[in-house]
Enzyme design. Structure first.
Site, PDB file in Angstrom:
ATOM      1  N   ASP A 150       1.827  13.311 -13.773  1.00  0.00           N
ATOM      2  CA  ASP A 150       2.538  12.611 -12.690  1.00  0.00           C
ATOM      3  C   ASP A 150       3.346  13.598 -11.848  1.00  0.00           C
ATOM      4  O   ASP A 150       3.132  14.824 -11.895  1.00  0.00           O
ATOM      5  CB  ASP A 150       3.402  11.487 -13.312  1.00  0.00           C
TER       6      ASP A 150
ATOM      7  N   LYS B   2      -3.803   9.623  -8.857  1.00  0.00           N
ATOM      8  CA  LYS B   2      -2.793   8.558  -8.718  1.00  0.00           C
ATOM      9  C   LYS B   2      -2.132   8.756  -7.369  1.00  0.00           C
ATOM     10  O   LYS B   2      -1.444   9.754  -7.161  1.00  0.00           O
ATOM     11  CB  LYS B   2      -1.778   8.665  -9.860  1.00  0.00           C
ATOM     12  N   TRP B   3      -2.358   7.845  -6.445  1.00  0.00           N
ATOM     13  CA  TRP B   3      -1.888   7.979  -5.054  1.00  0.00           C
ATOM     14  C   TRP B   3      -0.643   7.120  -4.893  1.00  0.00           C
ATOM     15  O   TRP B   3      -0.734   5.906  -4.829  1.00  0.00           O
ATOM     16  CB  TRP B   3      -3.003   7.520  -4.106  1.00  0.00           C
ATOM     17  N   ASP B   4       0.495   7.780  -4.790  1.00  0.00           N
ATOM     18  CA  ASP B   4       1.776   7.062  -4.750  1.00  0.00           C
ATOM     19  C   ASP B   4       2.295   6.948  -3.312  1.00  0.00           C
ATOM     20  O   ASP B   4       1.838   7.662  -2.401  1.00  0.00           O
ATOM     21  CB  ASP B   4       2.779   7.849  -5.621  1.00  0.00           C
TER      22      ASP B   4
ATOM     23  N   CYS C 128      -0.801   3.368  -6.136  1.00  0.00           N
ATOM     24  CA  CYS C 128       0.536   3.143  -6.679  1.00  0.00           C
ATOM     25  C   CYS C 128       1.463   3.186  -5.485  1.00  0.00           C
ATOM     26  O   CYS C 128       1.252   3.959  -4.553  1.00  0.00           O
ATOM     27  CB  CYS C 128       0.869   4.256  -7.669  1.00  0.00           C
TER      28      CYS C 128
ATOM     29  N   ASP D  67       6.403  -0.539 -11.785  1.00  0.00           N
ATOM     30  CA  ASP D  67       7.183   0.444 -12.538  1.00  0.00           C
ATOM     31  C   ASP D  67       7.939  -0.244 -13.668  1.00  0.00           C
ATOM     32  O   ASP D  67       8.524   0.427 -14.518  1.00  0.00           O
ATOM     33  CB  ASP D  67       8.192   1.140 -11.615  1.00  0.00           C
TER      34      ASP D  67
HETATM   35  C1  DGJ Z   1       6.810   5.844  -8.487  1.00  0.00           C
HETATM   36  C2  DGJ Z   1       5.680   5.454  -9.394  1.00  0.00           C
HETATM   37  O1  DGJ Z   1       5.546   4.069  -9.438  1.00  0.00           O
HETATM   38  C3  DGJ Z   1       5.902   6.045 -10.770  1.00  0.00           C
HETATM   39  O2  DGJ Z   1       4.889   5.623 -11.645  1.00  0.00           O
HETATM   40  C4  DGJ Z   1       5.942   7.534 -10.669  1.00  0.00           C
HETATM   41  O3  DGJ Z   1       4.682   8.007 -10.289  1.00  0.00           O
HETATM   42  C5  DGJ Z   1       7.009   7.962  -9.670  1.00  0.00           C
HETATM   43  N1  DGJ Z   1       6.880   7.291  -8.417  1.00  0.00           N
HETATM   44  C6  DGJ Z   1       6.953   9.436  -9.453  1.00  0.00           C
HETATM   45  O4  DGJ Z   1       7.813   9.856  -8.493  1.00  0.00           O
END
Ligand code: DGJ
Length: 725
Positions: free
Chosen positions: A344, A459-461, A509, A531
């Protein structure tokens, strides 16, 4: 003899306005009909609901809803789907029917209806795809013109649908960070009820672009007329439900037109996102199954591919890690049977190291101090342990404290005229309306994947809303395009990436489940549902989410207890049994687990792998809602051939001596005989008397089985296998 590889029956009906058959257009699936009728050159909706086997006489029934695509200036004063200011400044539009085409190929009936303003070269094309077996209709609209000068679009819905009943009950899914997809149902009264978001990014943190509309009663799981809909769009949306003085309900749904006027020249085409609609006359569970089956087959990326068990490093390490720690986590993950390790946030930035959320976002070079041997060394280690490797990115965003912000201040969405930049989580948003920025964002991920071709998961946040409304790229008269062009720009970047890297799994995400919609899921395999990883709260989040979106796409992770968000103490078995309801994963530091917890988690992962085809590809039946006040929740997954099922029962309150749960299953073969086996067991004695027994589907569904769960946060998972027809 010749071989026919695919049986395609293509029936093309091209009907012009001159044809005598032009009066009725029947869009239908196996169980659902949407009927339009042309009267005095105008297109009206006559029916949307159960399938009609014959349309003879429908035009005489007197049940006329609004125009198919009502426009401002058509002589009525209700909510409209379209408002346009024409090049000459006039604001009335009155659409007339021109022609339509209808083709059917395999499972999909495609209909296109051409409308035109009665006075101007202004065209609206209504498009429909009707998925026969899944009972889903997709609708979208194309708008263009041949006028001299620009036309300003001020409202541009994807769908305008009328409903007729004595009363209407609307369920929608509101939320916030760590409480996404909360369900609320309300009876509609006269006037207009709107559900919408104006936040640009992370819409589900406010409202999800989906709804359930039940006729004449609150939505029931297994009876009653229910419509479900969802917009395939990750930006601002608005659904208005207007109940009028004739007890009709008109839904206008699409991109939110709020501060989003859009200019189109004669060479532009404005394309709305797809609205996805389904109908059931046997309650909302059947409607959810329609959407799940449809999305796995036609919308969700690789919806027919098994999803791996993931361990994501966030809650186990946050920003505080180095190569050794990550490799140790991988060792623990591998010991428990995890299949994909995801690193992450925190792995990048050198001038401004990403050691907290305050700096480094935008600088996508591996942090040399934390990971001196680069990502390759992590991938080697993961693979040596039988794991695939994935990585976190947030390429739409930037910290002011970053080299990217220093080098490209004009790439940042900003309010202009020296107004202060509004920060959220210490970060700003890149301007994806700008093609240069689109290329940058594309290249961040593309380069990472080219340099590390063994990365198997992204994982694209996305951790902020839009707010700083203004673009240095867009023309001054096009500033109001920003919200729409941002979302389209994002879509095009992700489409490019997923086309270039078809083998990579993508997770959407957005601070958890902020970006849960069928637009994102066209390119992404799954979403991080929240989260909030507290298993009790997850009962509600996953319950709401899976009304619309399929469990296979729902990232659900086992975490430590007490959990990081709520600090609630929850036994490991309950945490595992809740996470097993979606795409199972872990979000913890394995070295913090006791030996017996590692063994139990491993056994759960083994079971999940054995039975995941039921959870990921089966039909979800909702048996007992966590929203009811009895302290139980239960769900069940059944393979489409009804040969196997998994039932999950959760007790989330204390139950006194006589308060036992009677579980009536659903979706089984009435005449089949099933063997009932408890899995994820923690003691020899089962909480059901029928463990190991053979019982008919009819008994399991109609009489039910008694479940002996007394304590809060206790649970039961049953595997049912049909052993006799
Ligand atoms: C928000 C995400 O929902 C979390 O799972 C994690 O990836 C954090 N950001 C990382 O900054």
């Amino acid at each position: 003899m010749f071989k026919i590889q695919r049986t395609i029956i293509i029936c093309i009906i091209l009907i012009s306005a001159l044809s005598t058959n032009a009066q009725t257009i029947h869009i239908n699936t196996n169980n659902m009909s949407l009927v339009y009728n042309v009267s005095n050159s105008k297109l009206y909706q006559l029916h949307f609901g159960p399938v009609l086997s014959s349309l003879k006489g429908i035009e005489y029934t007197g049940l006329i809803y609004n125009e198919a695509y009502p426009s401002f200036g058509n002589g009525q004063s209700d909510e409209v789907a379209l408002i346009a200011t024409h090049a000459d400044g006039s604001i009335a539009t009155d659409l007339v029917y021109k022609k339509h085409t209808q083709t059917t190929s395999d499972n999909i009936q495609t209909t296109t209806i051409q409308l035109q303003d009665e006075r101007k070269p202004f065209y609206v094309e209504l498009n429909f795809k009707a998925y026969q077996k899944e009972n889903v209709i997709e609708q979208w609209v194309k708008i263009h013109h041949k006028d001299k000068g620009n036309i300003r679009l001020e409202q541009f819905a994807s769908s305008a649908i009328g409903f007729k009943a004595e009363s209407y009950y609307l369920t929608h899914f509101y939320g916030g960070w760590a409480k996404e997809m909360m369900m609320v149902e309300e009876q509609l009264t006269n006037g207009t009820k709107c559900i919408e978001t104006k936040r640009g990014v992370r819409s589900t943190e406010y409202e999800n672009p989906s709804f359930i509309l039940s006729l004449n009663q609150k939505a029931q799981e297994n009876n009653g007329e229910v419509y479900m809909g969802a917009l395939a769009w990750s930006g601002n949306f608005k659904f208005g439900f207007q109940v009028d003085d004739q007890e009709r309900c008109q839904m206008i749904a699409g991109i939110n037109p709020f501060a989003s006027d859009y200019l189109i020249s004669s060479s532009d085409t404005f394309l709305t996102p797809r609205m996805i609609l389904t109908y059931s006359n046997s309650g909302k569970n059947a409607a959810s199954i329609n959407l799940h089956r449809w999305s796995r087959k036609y919308n969700l990326r690789d919806g027919d591919q098994r999803r791996p068990v993931v361990l994501n490093s966030w809650e186990g390490a946050y920003f505080d890690f180095d190569e050794t720690k990550i490799k140790n986590m991988m060792d623990g993950a591998s010991e428990m049977g995890v299949e994909m390790f995801v690193l992450d946030d925190g792995w990048f930035g050198n001038k401004y190291p990403r050691n907290s959320d305050k700096a480094g976002l935008g600088d996508w070079q591996v942090n040399k101090k934390k990971l001196p041997n680069g990502i390759g060394s992590l991938i080697d280690h993961a693979e040596s342990k039988g794991l695939k490797f994935g990585i976190w990115v947030e390429p739409e965003m930037v910290n002011p404290k970053s080299e990217l912000a220093e080098n490209h201040p004009d790439w940042i969405i900003q309010r202009m005229n020296g107004r202060e930049m509004l920060l959220e989580r210490n970060q700003l948003l890149l301007d994806l309306s700008n093609p240069k920025v689109q290329d940058f964002v594309f290249n961040v991920v593309h380069k990472l994947l080219v340099e590390n071709p063994r990365i198997a998961y992204i994982k694209w946040d996305a951790n902020r809303h839009l707010q700083n409304f203004g673009s240095t790229y867009l023309e001054t008269n096009q500033q109001s395009h920003l919200w729409i062009d941002y979302t389209k720009g994002l879509g095009s970047v992700i489409e490019r990436l997923t086309t270039k890297h078809p083998q990579v799994i993508f997770q959407a995400c957005a601070s958890g489940g902020g970006r849960v919609d069928f637009g994102a899921l066209k390119y992404m395999h799954e979403f991080w549902a929240s989260d909030n990883t507290d298993a009790y709260d997850r009962l509600f989040i996953q319950w709401g989410t899976n009304h619309i979106y399929p469990p296979i796409a729902t990232g659900a992770h086992i975490v430590k207890s007490p959990g990081h968000q709520t600090r609630r103490q929850i036994p490991l078995k309950f945490r595992c049994d809740v996470a097993m309801g979606g795409r199972l994963g872990l979000e913890l530091q394995p070295s913090n687990l006791k030996k017996e917890d590692i063994l139990f988690t491993k056994s759960v992962i083994d079971s999940y792998k054995k039975y995941r085809h039921i959870i990921q590809f089966g039909d979800l039946y909702r048996l007992q809602s966590p929203y009811d006040n009895d302290g139980f929740a239960s769900i069940k997954y059944v393979t489409q051939n009804k040969n196997e099922a998994i039932a999950m029962v959760y007790s989330h309150e204390f139950h006194r001596r006589n308060e036992r749960n009677l579980l009536k299953l659903k979706g089984l073969d009435e005449n089949g005989i099933y063997r009932v086996v408890e899995i994820n067991k923690i003691s020899k004695k089962s909480t059901v008397d029928c463990e190991g027994m053979e019982i008919s589907g009819s008994i399991l569904m109609n009489t039910g089985i008694k479940v002996d769960l007394k304590k809060p946060y206790t649970s039961l998972v049953l595997y049912l296998e049909k052993i006799e027809n």
